[in-house]
Enzyme design. Structure first.
Site, PDB file in Angstrom:
ATOM      1  N   ARG A 171       0.846  -1.212   0.000  1.00  0.00           N
ATOM      2  CA  ARG A 171       0.000   0.000   0.000  1.00  0.00           C
ATOM      3  C   ARG A 171       0.873   1.251   0.000  1.00  0.00           C
ATOM      4  O   ARG A 171       0.579   2.245  -0.674  1.00  0.00           O
ATOM      5  CB  ARG A 171      -0.907   0.000   1.243  1.00  0.00           C
ATOM      6  CG  ARG A 171      -2.066  -0.967   1.129  1.00  0.00           C
ATOM      7  CD  ARG A 171      -2.741  -1.146   2.485  1.00  0.00           C
ATOM      8  NE  ARG A 171      -3.266   0.090   3.017  1.00  0.00           N
ATOM      9  CZ  ARG A 171      -3.486   0.309   4.314  1.00  0.00           C
ATOM     10  NH1 ARG A 171      -3.237  -0.629   5.212  1.00  0.00           N
ATOM     11  NH2 ARG A 171      -3.973   1.455   4.715  1.00  0.00           N
TER      12      ARG A 171
ATOM     13  N   SER B 170      -6.490  -3.279   8.517  1.00  0.00           N
ATOM     14  CA  SER B 170      -5.102  -3.345   8.973  1.00  0.00           C
ATOM     15  C   SER B 170      -5.049  -3.225  10.501  1.00  0.00           C
ATOM     16  O   SER B 170      -4.424  -4.041  11.198  1.00  0.00           O
ATOM     17  CB  SER B 170      -4.320  -2.212   8.290  1.00  0.00           C
ATOM     18  OG  SER B 170      -3.105  -1.979   8.921  1.00  0.00           O
TER      19      SER B 170
HETATM   20  N1  URA Z   1      -2.372   2.013  11.346  1.00  0.00           N
HETATM   21  C1  URA Z   1      -2.305   0.747  10.897  1.00  0.00           C
HETATM   22  O1  URA Z   1      -1.944  -0.168  11.632  1.00  0.00           O
HETATM   23  N2  URA Z   1      -2.629   0.511   9.594  1.00  0.00           N
HETATM   24  C2  URA Z   1      -3.043   1.476   8.748  1.00  0.00           C
HETATM   25  O2  URA Z   1      -3.340   1.200   7.606  1.00  0.00           O
HETATM   26  C3  URA Z   1      -3.112   2.799   9.240  1.00  0.00           C
HETATM   27  C4  URA Z   1      -2.779   3.040  10.563  1.00  0.00           C
END
Ligand code: URA
Length: 510
Positions: free
Chosen positions: A168, A183
Site C-alpha cells: 500500500r 489493517s
Molecule cells: N495504522 C495501521 O496499523 N494501519 C493502517 O493502515 C493505518 C494506521
C-alpha cells in the site's frame, strides 16, 4: 477461482465472497499470487470500497495469517484500548495504571513510533532498565500479579498486514477506509482482547483529517469488531494540536509523572483519559458486576465525538448493543483468579456506593459517579503508585521515575542535550499549534523515526509551557525543544514558527 477474476470483480464494484478473500490472502502469503496482482486489487478496493462483511472477512483472513493470542486463561474480559496514532499521545501510560487499579486487566501489546506518530514502546524504552521484551509466561504472570503489562509486538501478529501495508505504501493505496480499518483490526483481533475501545484521532496530526472520515473509520472498525464477536466502542478525539504538553519519549514520561502526581495536568489530556477509562470500564467485567446484567441492556454503544473547545461529548449514531457478550463474560468470570470483592474491599468507598444503585438507574448519575471514581484514583495518587509498580515489574528503575518529580534532577538528566526556547513573536492569544508540524519538528529533533529500523534519541522533543488558548506576551517562553544536534534544533525552530500562531486580534478583543 483465480486472482484475475477476483480483481475484475472488484474493478466493477462487485462484492467479494469470503472464499475469494481468503484465497487471495493465502495466495499472497504462499507466493502463488504476485505482488503486482495484489497491488491491482488494492487499487480496485481503494476506488470501489468494500462492504462491512467483506472488510471483516479481509480482517479475519489477515488475523489468521499469523499467531493469534489466547488470553482466556486470564478468566476476565480483557479490554484493549487502541489509538489510531497521534502527536503527544501518552494516554496508554495513564489509562493502563488506572484500569489496573480499578481491577480491569490490561494486557497491552504496543508498537513503536513511525513517522510523525509516537509509539508507547519508545516512551517506555526511555526508562532505564525497562524491558518490553516479555515472555508468554511473564506476560500472563504480570497480568495476574500487577494487573497490567505492556509488551512490544514481537509475536508474528497478522503478517499479511505487514505484507499488504508495504505494498500500500508504494502504490498510493494507504488512504482507504476498509484497508486502514482491516489493517488495524487484524492486529487487534490477533492480540487476544475481548473488547476494544478505539480512540480515533481526527485532525492535521492524524490519518483522518476531517470528522466525516474519522466517523466513517470508527464505524467501519466497530462493524468489524461486532461481526467478529467483540465488543467495541469508539471515541473521536481532536488531533489538530498535540495532546498535552510534551512531544517526545522521555519528555512524555515526565509529563505522565507530572500528571499522575498532580503537579501539572493538561485539561485536554485529563478529559480524554477519564473518557477512555470510562469506556474501558463499561466494557469490563467490573462494570457488569457492579451494575448487573439488566442495567447493561440499557447501555447504548455509541461513537462519541469529543469537542475539546466546548469540553463536551456529543453522541452520534447508535452503533450496537450486544448484551449476550456480557452474559458470556459473566460466565467466564467464574474461573477468574481476581475476585471483584477483594478489589472493592480495598477501593474507595465511592466504588462500593455504586453497588447499591438500582438496575434502572444506569443513567447519567451512574456515569458521573464512575467518572468521579476515576478522577479520584488519579488525584489520590493510586494510579501513580500502580504506574510505578508496573514499571518496576518490567525491570524499570523506579528511583529514576521518582527523580522525574524533581525539576532540578530533570535538568541534570538533560544536561548534555542541546536545547532552545520557543518564544512568542508578539503578544496575543495562541490560536494554533499545528499537530502535523509539531510531529515533523519532533521527528527532525530525533524523537521519531522515518524507517522502522532507525534509531531515536530518547531525550529529544518538545516540552510546552503554553498551549492553545493561552495568553502570551511578546518574547515569553512558549516551550523548550531538545536535540543532540545544533542543526536539528535550527530546523525544528523553523517548523515550529510555522506551526504556532499567536493572534494579536484575539488578544485585543479580550
Ligand atoms: N495504522 C495501521 O496499523 N494501519 C493502517 O493502515 C493505518 C494506521
Amino acid at each position: 477461482m483465480n486472482i484475475i477474476e477476483i480483481i475484475e470483480k472488484k474493478k466493477h464494484g462487485l462484492v467479494l465472497s469470503k472464499e475469494e478473500i481468503y484465497f487471495t490472502i493465502e495466495g499472497m502469503m504462499n507466493g502463488t499470487i504476485k505482488d503486482y496482482q495484489i497491488s491491482a486489487l488494492l487499487m480496485a478496493i481503494c476506488l470501489k470500497g468494500m462492504n462491512a462483511q467483506e472488510t471483516t472477512d479481509l480482517t479475519l483472513a489477515m488475523r489468521y495469517s499469523g499467531d493469534v493470542l489466547d488470553l482466556s486463561s486470564i478468566g476476565m474480559t480483557v479490554v484493549d484500548k487502541h489509538s489510531t496514532g497521534g502527536v503527544g499521545d501518552k494516554t496508554t501510560l495513564i489509562v493502563g495504571p488506572i484500569m489496573a487499579e480499578l481491577g480491569v486487566p490490561v494486557a497491552k501489546m504496543s508498537g513503536r513510533g513511525l513517522g510523525i506518530t509516537g509509539g508507547t514502546i519508545d516512551k517506555l524504552d526511555s526508562i532505564p532498565g525497562f524491558s518490553s521484551d516479555v515472555s508468554d509466561e511473564k506476560f500472563m504472570e504480570l497480568i495476574k500479579t500487577v494487573g497490567m503489562v505492556d509488551a512490544a509486538q514481537t509475536k508474528n501478529l497478522a503478517p499479511a498486514d505487514k505484507y499488504l501495508y508495504a505494498l500500500r505504501d508504494v502504490t498510493g493505496t494507504v488512504d482507504s477506509i476498509p484497508l486502514i480499518a482491516s489493517s488495524i483490526m487484524s492486529k487487534k483481533l490477533a492480540s487476544g482482547a475481548d473488547a476494544i475501545v478505539l480512540d480515533v484521532k481526527c485532525g492535521s496530526g492524524a490519518f483522518m483529517k476531517d470528522e466525516k472520515s474519522a466517523k466513517q473509520l470508527a464505524k467501519t472498525m466497530i462493524d468489524i469488531a461486532y461481526l467478529a464477536g467483540k465488543e467495541c466502542t469508539a471515541i473521536i478525539s481532536d488531533m489538530n494540536q498535540p495532546l498535552g504538553y510534551a512531544v517526545g519519549n522521555l519528555l512524555e514520561v515526565i509529563e505522565v509523572v507530572q500528571f499522575l502526581t498532580g503537579k501539572r495536568q493538561n485539561n485536554r489530556l485529563l478529559e480524554l483519559v477519564i473518557r477512555l477509562c470510562r469506556e474501558m470500564y463499561v466494557l469490563s467485567d467490573m462494570f457488569e458486576w457492579l451494575y448487573k446484567d439488566e442495567a447493561i441492556k440499557h447501555l447504548d454503544r455509541r461513537i462519541h465525538h469529543f469537542n475539546f473547545e466546548s469540553k463536551s461529548f456529543s453522541d452520534t449514531d447508535i452503533i450496537m448493543e450486544c448484551p449476550e457478550i456480557y452474559e458470556d463474560a459473566y460466565n467466564r468470570r467464574a474461573y477468574s483468579d481476581i475476585n471483584p470483592d477483594d478489589i472493592l474491599e480495598q477501593a474507595d468507598p465511592a466504588v462500593r456506593f455504586c453497588e447499591s444503585i438500582k438496575d434502572d438507574a444506569i443513567d447519567r448519575r451512574v456515569i458521573d459517579r464512575l467518572e468521579g471514581i476515576i478522577y479520584d484514583f488519579i488525584q489520590g495518587g493510586r494510579a501513580y503508585k500502580k504506574f510505578k509498580e508496573f514499571i518496576a515489574a518490567q525491570g524499570g528503575d523506579v528511583r529514576f521515575i521518582e527523580s522525574l518529580e524533581d525539576d532540578e534532577k530533570v535538568k541534570e538528566i538533560f544536561a548534555n542535550e542541546l536545547s532552545a526556547q520557543i518564544t512568542a513573536p508578539n503578544s496575543g492569544i495562541i490560536t494554533q499549534m499545528d499537530a502535523e508540524l509539531f510531529g515533523r519538528a519532533s521527528l527532525e529533533l530525533g524523537a521519531g523515526r522515518i524507517t522502522k529500523e532507525a534509531d531515536i534519541d530518547p531525550l529529544a522533543g518538545i516540552m510546552l509551557d503554553k498551549t492553545v488558548g493561552d495568553k502570551v506576551e511578546k518574547g515569553e517562553v512558549i516551550g523548550t525543544i531538545y536535540s543532540a544536534e545544533k542543526e536539528k534544533i535550527k530546523n525544528a525552530i523553523n517548523i515550529l514558527n510555522e506551526a504556532i500562531l499567536v493572534s494579536e486580534e484575539q488578544y485585543n478583543k479580550e
